[in-house]
Write an enzyme that holds these catalytic residues in place. Structure first.
Site, PDB file in Angstrom:
ATOM      1  N   ARG A  18       0.980  -1.336   0.537  1.00 28.26           N
ATOM      2  CA  ARG A  18       0.061  -0.088  -0.145  1.00 28.26           C
ATOM      3  C   ARG A  18       0.920   1.118  -0.240  1.00 28.26           C
ATOM      4  O   ARG A  18      -0.068   2.464   0.064  1.00 28.26           O
ATOM      5  CB  ARG A  18      -1.091   0.608   1.529  1.00 28.26           C
ATOM      6  CG  ARG A  18      -2.061  -1.215   1.365  1.00 28.26           C
ATOM      7  CD  ARG A  18      -3.330  -0.137   0.445  1.00 28.26           C
ATOM      8  NE  ARG A  18      -4.540  -1.409   0.840  1.00 28.26           N
ATOM      9  CZ  ARG A  18      -4.119  -2.389  -0.318  1.00 28.26           C
ATOM     10  NH1 ARG A  18      -3.748  -2.647  -1.465  1.00 28.26           N
ATOM     11  NH2 ARG A  18      -5.328  -3.573  -0.057  1.00 28.26           N
ATOM     12  N   GLU A  30      -2.752  -7.452  -5.375  1.00 33.23           N
ATOM     13  CA  GLU A  30      -4.022  -7.435  -5.536  1.00 33.23           C
ATOM     14  C   GLU A  30      -4.441  -9.303  -6.078  1.00 33.23           C
ATOM     15  O   GLU A  30      -5.407  -9.670  -5.702  1.00 33.23           O
ATOM     16  CB  GLU A  30      -4.625  -6.752  -7.118  1.00 33.23           C
ATOM     17  CG  GLU A  30      -4.501  -5.353  -6.312  1.00 33.23           C
ATOM     18  CD  GLU A  30      -5.647  -5.453  -4.739  1.00 33.23           C
ATOM     19  OE1 GLU A  30      -6.010  -5.745  -4.660  1.00 33.23           O
ATOM     20  OE2 GLU A  30      -4.923  -3.205  -4.242  1.00 33.23           O
ATOM     21  N   GLN A  35      -7.862 -14.289  -2.881  1.00 35.95           N
ATOM     22  CA  GLN A  35      -8.218 -15.358  -2.474  1.00 35.95           C
ATOM     23  C   GLN A  35      -7.590 -15.004  -1.108  1.00 35.95           C
ATOM     24  O   GLN A  35      -7.573 -16.422  -0.547  1.00 35.95           O
ATOM     25  CB  GLN A  35      -8.721 -16.470  -3.419  1.00 35.95           C
ATOM     26  CG  GLN A  35      -8.361 -16.855  -4.670  1.00 35.95           C
ATOM     27  CD  GLN A  35     -10.122 -17.236  -5.198  1.00 35.95           C
ATOM     28  OE1 GLN A  35     -10.670 -17.482  -3.893  1.00 35.95           O
ATOM     29  NE2 GLN A  35     -10.517 -16.418  -6.350  1.00 35.95           N
ATOM     30  N   LEU A  73      -0.127 -20.479  -0.927  1.00 35.15           N
ATOM     31  CA  LEU A  73      -1.978 -19.319  -0.855  1.00 35.15           C
ATOM     32  C   LEU A  73      -2.914 -20.039  -1.690  1.00 35.15           C
ATOM     33  O   LEU A  73      -3.686 -19.455  -2.663  1.00 35.15           O
ATOM     34  CB  LEU A  73      -1.070 -18.223  -1.900  1.00 35.15           C
ATOM     35  CG  LEU A  73      -0.281 -17.122  -1.506  1.00 35.15           C
ATOM     36  CD1 LEU A  73       0.626 -16.397  -2.863  1.00 35.15           C
ATOM     37  CD2 LEU A  73      -0.713 -16.276  -0.469  1.00 35.15           C
ATOM     38  N   TYR A  75      -5.125 -21.700  -4.976  1.00 36.82           N
ATOM     39  CA  TYR A  75      -5.742 -20.796  -6.552  1.00 36.82           C
ATOM     40  C   TYR A  75      -3.871 -20.796  -7.426  1.00 36.82           C
ATOM     41  O   TYR A  75      -3.869 -20.078  -7.318  1.00 36.82           O
ATOM     42  CB  TYR A  75      -6.363 -20.059  -6.266  1.00 36.82           C
ATOM     43  CG  TYR A  75      -7.736 -20.484  -5.697  1.00 36.82           C
ATOM     44  CD1 TYR A  75      -8.442 -20.442  -5.770  1.00 36.82           C
ATOM     45  CD2 TYR A  75      -7.901 -20.272  -4.139  1.00 36.82           C
ATOM     46  CE1 TYR A  75      -9.802 -21.037  -4.658  1.00 36.82           C
ATOM     47  CE2 TYR A  75      -8.616 -20.664  -3.254  1.00 36.82           C
ATOM     48  CZ  TYR A  75     -10.024 -20.969  -4.003  1.00 36.82           C
ATOM     49  OH  TYR A  75     -10.860 -21.361  -3.218  1.00 36.82           O
ATOM     50  N   TYR A 113     -12.103  -6.007 -11.501  1.00 34.02           N
ATOM     51  CA  TYR A 113     -11.463  -5.316 -10.115  1.00 34.02           C
ATOM     52  C   TYR A 113      -9.936  -5.319 -10.013  1.00 34.02           C
ATOM     53  O   TYR A 113      -9.063  -4.710  -9.309  1.00 34.02           O
ATOM     54  CB  TYR A 113     -11.760  -6.655  -9.358  1.00 34.02           C
ATOM     55  CG  TYR A 113     -11.032  -6.809  -7.856  1.00 34.02           C
ATOM     56  CD1 TYR A 113     -11.531  -5.074  -7.197  1.00 34.02           C
ATOM     57  CD2 TYR A 113      -9.736  -6.354  -8.106  1.00 34.02           C
ATOM     58  CE1 TYR A 113     -11.093  -4.986  -5.891  1.00 34.02           C
ATOM     59  CE2 TYR A 113      -9.268  -6.384  -6.077  1.00 34.02           C
ATOM     60  CZ  TYR A 113      -9.946  -5.391  -5.452  1.00 34.02           C
ATOM     61  OH  TYR A 113      -9.061  -5.057  -4.586  1.00 34.02           O
ATOM     62  N   ASP A 131     -15.318  -5.194  -4.910  1.00 36.72           N
ATOM     63  CA  ASP A 131     -14.824  -6.148  -4.234  1.00 36.72           C
ATOM     64  C   ASP A 131     -15.984  -6.556  -3.333  1.00 36.72           C
ATOM     65  O   ASP A 131     -16.767  -6.127  -3.155  1.00 36.72           O
ATOM     66  CB  ASP A 131     -13.386  -6.720  -4.185  1.00 36.72           C
ATOM     67  CG  ASP A 131     -13.176  -5.870  -2.584  1.00 36.72           C
ATOM     68  OD1 ASP A 131     -14.267  -5.382  -2.417  1.00 36.72           O
ATOM     69  OD2 ASP A 131     -11.818  -6.317  -1.955  1.00 36.72           O
ATOM     70  N   CYS A 185     -15.938  -1.554   8.976  1.00 38.69           N
ATOM     71  CA  CYS A 185     -17.578  -2.341   8.045  1.00 38.69           C
ATOM     72  C   CYS A 185     -17.950  -3.206   7.063  1.00 38.69           C
ATOM     73  O   CYS A 185     -17.861  -4.481   6.886  1.00 38.69           O
ATOM     74  CB  CYS A 185     -18.154  -1.374   6.511  1.00 38.69           C
ATOM     75  SG  CYS A 185     -19.863  -1.773   6.656  1.00 38.69           S
ATOM     76  N   CYS A 191     -19.933   0.786  13.737  1.00 37.28           N
ATOM     77  CA  CYS A 191     -19.878   1.955  13.088  1.00 37.28           C
ATOM     78  C   CYS A 191     -19.908   3.283  14.282  1.00 37.28           C
ATOM     79  O   CYS A 191     -19.673   4.796  13.214  1.00 37.28           O
ATOM     80  CB  CYS A 191     -22.332   2.336  12.826  1.00 37.28           C
ATOM     81  SG  CYS A 191     -22.490   0.494  11.443  1.00 37.28           S
ATOM     82  N   CYS A 194     -16.873   4.367  12.505  1.00 36.49           N
ATOM     83  CA  CYS A 194     -15.992   4.551  11.438  1.00 36.49           C
ATOM     84  C   CYS A 194     -16.478   6.155  10.481  1.00 36.49           C
ATOM     85  O   CYS A 194     -17.513   7.097  10.626  1.00 36.49           O
ATOM     86  CB  CYS A 194     -18.147   3.766  10.567  1.00 36.49           C
ATOM     87  SG  CYS A 194     -17.754   3.778   9.101  1.00 36.49           S
ATOM     88  N   CYS A 200     -24.265   7.416   6.034  1.00 37.79           N
ATOM     89  CA  CYS A 200     -24.707   6.156   5.858  1.00 37.79           C
ATOM     90  C   CYS A 200     -26.402   5.881   6.504  1.00 37.79           C
ATOM     91  O   CYS A 200     -26.193   6.319   7.659  1.00 37.79           O
ATOM     92  CB  CYS A 200     -23.553   5.254   7.067  1.00 37.79           C
ATOM     93  SG  CYS A 200     -24.288   3.502   6.968  1.00 37.79           S
TER      94      CYS A 200
HETATM   95 FE1  SF4 Z   1     -20.248   0.385   7.295  1.00 34.50          FE
HETATM   96 FE2  SF4 Z   1     -21.753   2.799   7.109  1.00 34.50          FE
HETATM   97 FE3  SF4 Z   1     -21.343   1.595  10.041  1.00 34.50          FE
HETATM   98 FE4  SF4 Z   1     -19.375   2.833   8.784  1.00 34.50          FE
HETATM   99  S1  SF4 Z   1     -21.865   3.550   9.132  1.00 34.50           S
HETATM  100  S2  SF4 Z   1     -20.005   1.033   9.457  1.00 34.50           S
HETATM  101  S3  SF4 Z   1     -20.356   1.875   6.827  1.00 34.50           S
HETATM  102  S4  SF4 Z   1     -22.920   0.470   8.014  1.00 34.50           S
END
Ligand code: SF4
Length: 341
Positions: A18, A30, A35, A73, A75, A113, A131, A185, A191, A194, A200
């Site tokens: 990353r 990626e 998998q 790994l 596959y 993807y 994904d 999530c 949440c 988040c 959301c």
């Molecule tokens: Fe997922 Fe929404 Fe909760 Fe964030 S606020 S963790 S996007 S459900």
């Protein structure tokens, strides 16, 4: 979205793959992650990068070398496709992963993807990834209540992903969505911590935990659908029969079904079956009819077998086939029938 990016920049896991903008390194990571969990792929990723630090070294490798570095790994076709992809990139794109979605998709083993991930992260190309993790986040965020296993749902979610994309920082945005899905999530959403909480819909309606909706589709049955080509001058035989598996209500070219998964009943003599198999030509065309994944083929059959074919019969001009046999299959096969006439 600013909150999402800010959260990502200050909270993301510090992972080697990353921290790079090199398309090759992103591509390999990626593919490995497709998998495999991050924790399980890290050591393999480092070993792979040591041995094959760039497209050139991977394209000069042998299959055995690549497979042996892929141990653990699973596959293995992914490893072989990576090698094929590296050879392709060397030959077609001078060793550089192309910054163009169509060119990227032409590389063996590279699908939507992977192409979108590499192009957005390496080149900041505004393409949103989709994904499993991202689907979960989007379903909750937008209160998307359709079965996400359906093909149409995938298209609709891709549109939502495209709309939601931060076009100024697509690489960070895509990585943030993947990271959010992997760490916050999750199946049991957290949440409270988040960055998307304020906007959301899943959170505000308290429906997040029940999304996404996943209903497994019936498994597809793999079949070969071999059309029996009876010719008289420039005409083809078509038939109509309620007793067959497909096309019960329309005229169609008579067919024979071959499947490893199911035993299909038919009343043909052994002699005709042998003839069908002997003359069988599989085309590159595929088709799908409710729960059947179909490989299309045809077999030229001598006219003396005609009496084995049941149902209403009609002889038609080959150029009338699409009209008389109104299925997209007839369009797919027309050229094969014409080429033999
Ligand atoms: Fe997922 Fe929404 Fe909760 Fe964030 S606020 S963790 S996007 S459900």
């Amino acid at each position: 979205m600013k909150e999402l990016r800010d959260w990502f920049l200050s909270n993301h896991r510090k992972l080697k793959f990353r921290e790079t903008k090199e398309p090759y390194k992103i591509w390999v990571s990626e593919v490995m992650l497709q998998q495999t969990r991050v924790s399980a792929m890290l050591s393999s990723y480092e070993r792979f990068m040591e041995k094959f630090p760039n497209v050139e070294s991977l394209s000069n490798s042998t299959e055995e070398e690549v497979v042996s570095l892929w141990k653990g790994l699973g596959y293995y076709s992914r490893a072989l496709n990576l090698r094929k992809g590296a050879i392709y990139i060397t030959e077609k794109f001078d060793g550089k992963f192309p910054n163009d979605i169509n060119k990227a998709l032409s590389i063996p083993g590279v699908g939507q993807y992977t192409a979108r991930a590499v192009l957005s992260i390496a080149y900041e190309n505004p393409l949103a990834v989709l994904d499993g993790n991202v689907k979960r986040v989007l379903s909750r965020y937008f209160l998307f209540k359709k079965n996400i296993n359906q093909t149409n749902a995938h298209k609709e979610l891709q549109l939502l992903a495209d709309q939601f994309l931060n076009k100024e920082n697509p690489g960070d945005h895509n990585q943030a969505m993947m990271e959010l899905g992997a760490t916050i999530c999750t199946m049991e959403p957290r949440c409270a911590v988040c960055p998307l909480q304020n906007s959301c819909l899943g959170f505000s309606t308290k429906e997040a935990s029940s999304l996404p909706i996943k209903i497994k589709e019936k498994p597809k049955i793999d079949i070969e659908l071999i059309f029996l080509v009876f010719r008289k001058e420039n005409k083809l035989l078509i038939t109509k029969s309620k007793n067959r598996r497909f096309f019960k209500t329309i005229y169609a070219i008579p067919f024979y079904i071959i499947s490893k998964d199911l035993d299909f009943k038919n009343d043909f003599s052994q002699e005709l079956k042998n003839m069908i198999l002997k003359n069988r030509i599989l085309t590159s065309k595929k088709h799908s009819i409710t729960h059947h994944k179909i490989q299309l083929g045809y077999s030229e059959i001598p006219i003396n077998f005609e009496n084995e074919i049941s149902g209403e019969k009609k002889w038609i001009e080959i150029d009338q086939i699409e009209h008389e046999f109104p299925s997209s299959i007839s369009k797919k096969l027309k050229t094969f029938f014409e080429s033999k006439s």
